[in-house]
Design an enzyme around this catalytic site. Structure first.
Site, PDB file in Angstrom:
ATOM      1  N   ASP A  10      43.927  32.705  36.373  1.00 14.77           N
ATOM      2  CA  ASP A  10      44.154  33.327  37.685  1.00 14.77           C
ATOM      3  C   ASP A  10      43.599  32.407  38.776  1.00 14.77           C
ATOM      4  O   ASP A  10      42.695  32.768  39.521  1.00 14.77           O
ATOM      5  CB  ASP A  10      43.526  34.734  37.749  1.00 14.77           C
ATOM      6  CG  ASP A  10      42.026  34.722  37.535  1.00 14.77           C
ATOM      7  OD1 ASP A  10      41.512  33.773  36.895  1.00 14.77           O
ATOM      8  OD2 ASP A  10      41.342  35.647  38.023  1.00 14.77           O
ATOM      9  N   ASP A  15      39.029  28.249  37.720  1.00 14.23           N
ATOM     10  CA  ASP A  15      40.218  28.002  36.893  1.00 14.23           C
ATOM     11  C   ASP A  15      40.781  26.607  37.218  1.00 14.23           C
ATOM     12  O   ASP A  15      41.246  25.899  36.323  1.00 14.23           O
ATOM     13  CB  ASP A  15      41.317  29.034  37.191  1.00 14.23           C
ATOM     14  CG  ASP A  15      40.825  30.455  37.050  1.00 14.23           C
ATOM     15  OD1 ASP A  15      41.099  31.105  36.041  1.00 14.23           O
ATOM     16  OD2 ASP A  15      40.147  30.934  37.981  1.00 14.23           O
ATOM     17  N   ASN A  39      41.876  36.730  40.515  1.00 17.39           N
ATOM     18  CA  ASN A  39      41.110  36.311  41.699  1.00 17.39           C
ATOM     19  C   ASN A  39      41.890  36.571  42.974  1.00 17.39           C
ATOM     20  O   ASN A  39      41.338  37.013  43.987  1.00 17.39           O
ATOM     21  CB  ASN A  39      40.840  34.801  41.645  1.00 17.39           C
ATOM     22  CG  ASN A  39      39.690  34.435  40.741  1.00 17.39           C
ATOM     23  OD1 ASN A  39      38.640  35.061  40.776  1.00 17.39           O
ATOM     24  ND2 ASN A  39      39.893  33.407  39.931  1.00 17.39           N
ATOM     25  N   THR A 129      41.331  32.512  31.007  1.00 20.13           N
ATOM     26  CA  THR A 129      40.262  32.449  32.010  1.00 20.13           C
ATOM     27  C   THR A 129      40.499  33.431  33.162  1.00 20.13           C
ATOM     28  O   THR A 129      39.919  33.289  34.234  1.00 20.13           O
ATOM     29  CB  THR A 129      40.108  31.010  32.567  1.00 20.13           C
ATOM     30  OG1 THR A 129      41.339  30.652  33.214  1.00 20.13           O
ATOM     31  CG2 THR A 129      39.790  30.021  31.466  1.00 20.13           C
ATOM     32  N   PHE A 170      34.186  40.464  36.246  1.00 22.00           N
ATOM     33  CA  PHE A 170      35.478  40.597  36.918  1.00 22.00           C
ATOM     34  C   PHE A 170      36.684  40.589  35.976  1.00 22.00           C
ATOM     35  O   PHE A 170      37.519  41.500  36.015  1.00 22.00           O
ATOM     36  CB  PHE A 170      35.622  39.477  37.963  1.00 22.00           C
ATOM     37  CG  PHE A 170      36.917  39.501  38.718  1.00 22.00           C
ATOM     38  CD1 PHE A 170      37.116  40.375  39.772  1.00 22.00           C
ATOM     39  CD2 PHE A 170      37.959  38.642  38.362  1.00 22.00           C
ATOM     40  CE1 PHE A 170      38.320  40.401  40.467  1.00 22.00           C
ATOM     41  CE2 PHE A 170      39.162  38.664  39.049  1.00 22.00           C
ATOM     42  CZ  PHE A 170      39.345  39.553  40.107  1.00 22.00           C
ATOM     43  N   ASN A 171      36.838  39.551  35.137  1.00 24.59           N
ATOM     44  CA  ASN A 171      38.064  39.432  34.325  1.00 24.59           C
ATOM     45  C   ASN A 171      38.282  40.655  33.444  1.00 24.59           C
ATOM     46  O   ASN A 171      39.421  41.100  33.249  1.00 24.59           O
ATOM     47  CB  ASN A 171      38.002  38.192  33.420  1.00 24.59           C
ATOM     48  CG  ASN A 171      38.164  36.898  34.184  1.00 24.59           C
ATOM     49  OD1 ASN A 171      38.641  36.894  35.312  1.00 24.59           O
ATOM     50  ND2 ASN A 171      37.742  35.802  33.576  1.00 24.59           N
ATOM     51  N   HIS A 247      32.479  29.083  35.800  1.00 27.72           N
ATOM     52  CA  HIS A 247      32.675  29.842  34.560  1.00 27.72           C
ATOM     53  C   HIS A 247      33.757  29.268  33.638  1.00 27.72           C
ATOM     54  O   HIS A 247      33.514  28.962  32.471  1.00 27.72           O
ATOM     55  CB  HIS A 247      33.079  31.290  34.894  1.00 27.72           C
ATOM     56  CG  HIS A 247      32.249  31.946  35.941  1.00 27.72           C
ATOM     57  ND1 HIS A 247      31.047  32.541  35.681  1.00 27.72           N
ATOM     58  CD2 HIS A 247      32.458  32.119  37.273  1.00 27.72           C
ATOM     59  CE1 HIS A 247      30.552  33.066  36.779  1.00 27.72           C
ATOM     60  NE2 HIS A 247      31.391  32.821  37.765  1.00 27.72           N
ATOM     61  N   ASP A 248      34.989  29.214  34.171  1.00 24.99           N
ATOM     62  CA  ASP A 248      36.156  29.004  33.306  1.00 24.99           C
ATOM     63  C   ASP A 248      36.162  27.642  32.621  1.00 24.99           C
ATOM     64  O   ASP A 248      36.654  27.506  31.494  1.00 24.99           O
ATOM     65  CB  ASP A 248      37.444  29.171  34.124  1.00 24.99           C
ATOM     66  CG  ASP A 248      37.574  30.569  34.688  1.00 24.99           C
ATOM     67  OD1 ASP A 248      36.963  31.502  34.122  1.00 24.99           O
ATOM     68  OD2 ASP A 248      38.290  30.741  35.692  1.00 24.99           O
TER      69      ASP A 248
END
Ligand code: BDR
Ligand code: CA
Length: 317
Positions: A10, A15, A39, A129, A170-171, A247-248
């Site tokens: 996203d 990402d 996102n 992700t 979130f994800n 993160h991703d």
């Protein structure tokens, strides 16, 4: 031997760094990017993915997927309410030139099904992700995918805290039903990279200086993106902002450097889909005496030096 992967994402700033690392690292071969609502809305995640690939001169195809969660018309709290007091928190478009290439005609879900039903592709890692809507829809439409996807690596969830609610990441929170169904689908090799890992391996301003010195398009764009993340990171507003999680991209690092993930165990993992205060919480059964059957490998820590070195290697390749 390169490792083939598909990124379902996203895009999204972190990402974007993940895509760039996957395109550039000599030990990785990015096969396709599939996009999902997350996102930012689907049209933005798709355009942003195209921008990133165009920026690198990559011809990897982008397939657009689900524009909303499986069961909910919008997030559990609608996006405009969620972002109401901070509408600029998620930038709609990455600061890269508008895309010149186009999204593929085939949709992401049907692409994933066709791809993994082809015997020639049973070595390709699926890296997710963003919210798991596309992956859940593909598994629902073609349950045989569960035994044909060789490995799923996903960024999502957390143990003990959250970044959208007190307990939800979130994800996973965006589409909790999708996440629960993917985790329960029976894919044999699932690795979960939760906030506990991503927050323990942050990228610093000094790392960004190193990326700038590398000077390739991916290095410079990633440095700019990460510097923005550091500036805007909402944690610890009074502290000197020197680092932020990306993160991703840790999921991509894991493919080349499995030792980037630490404190790894195999656990039964569920997602709360009904709780009044706990919707979207990842429930990881770490009890030593638990007789629940593990369905995922979960990393509760990651190594910042290995992560940063991986990104430098990728951007130099
Ligand atoms: C996750 O949510 C998104 O905002 C990021 O891209 C990352 O995938 C972190 O919670
Ligand atoms: Ca993401």
């Amino acid at each position: 031997m390169t490792i083939r992967l598909i990124i379902d994402c996203d895009t999204g700033t972190d990402d974007a760094v993940a895509i760039m690392a996957a395109v550039c690292h000599s030990e990785l071969e990015l096969v396709a990017v599939t996009t999902v609502n997350g996102n930012v809305p689907l049209s933005n995640t798709t355009e942003n993915s195209l921008r990133v690939l165009d920026h690198l001169g990559s011809r990897v195809g982008v397939y657009a997927g689900a524009p909303r969660p499986i069961m909910r018309p919008d997030f559990p709290i609608p996006r405009d309410v969620l972002n109401g007091d901070e509408p600029a928190f998620q930038i709609p478009y990455l600061d890269l030139p508008a895309s010149k290439t186009s999204v593929q005609e085939q949709g992401a879900v049907s692409y994933l099904i066709d791809y993994y039903m082809d015997d020639a592709n049973l070595d390709t890692v699926l890296v997710a992700t963003g919210p798991l809507t596309n992956v859940a829809l593909a598994l629902a439409a073609e349950p045989r995918l569960a035994s044909r996807i060789p490995q799923l690596v996903l960024m999502g969830g957390s143990r003990g805290w959250g970044n959208v609610t007190a307990v939800a990441e979130f994800n996973i929170w965006v589409d909790p039903e999708a996440a629960e169904s993917v985790l329960g689908a029976g894919i044999r090799d699932v690795t979960v990279v939760p906030l506990n890992a991503t927050h323990s391996a942050q990228i610093t301003l000094e790392d960004c200086d190193l990326f700038d010195a590398i000077g390739t398009p991916a290095a410079i764009a990633s440095s700019q993106i990460i510097r923005q993340r550091i500036l805007n990171y909402p944690d610890a507003p009074d502290a000197v902002k020197r680092s932020a999680p990306v993160h991703d991209a840790i999921c991509i690092a894991y493919l080349v450097r499995p030792d980037v993930l630490e404190d790894v165990g195999r656990y039964r993992v569920h997602v709360e889909t009904t709780g009044t205060h706990t919707l979207g919480e990842m429930v990881i059964d770490t009890r030593l005496w638990s007789d629940s059957v593990p369905n995922a490998r979960v990393a509760l820590r990651a190594n910042a030096q290995i992560f940063s070195a991986f990104l430098s290697d990728a951007f130099r390749d």
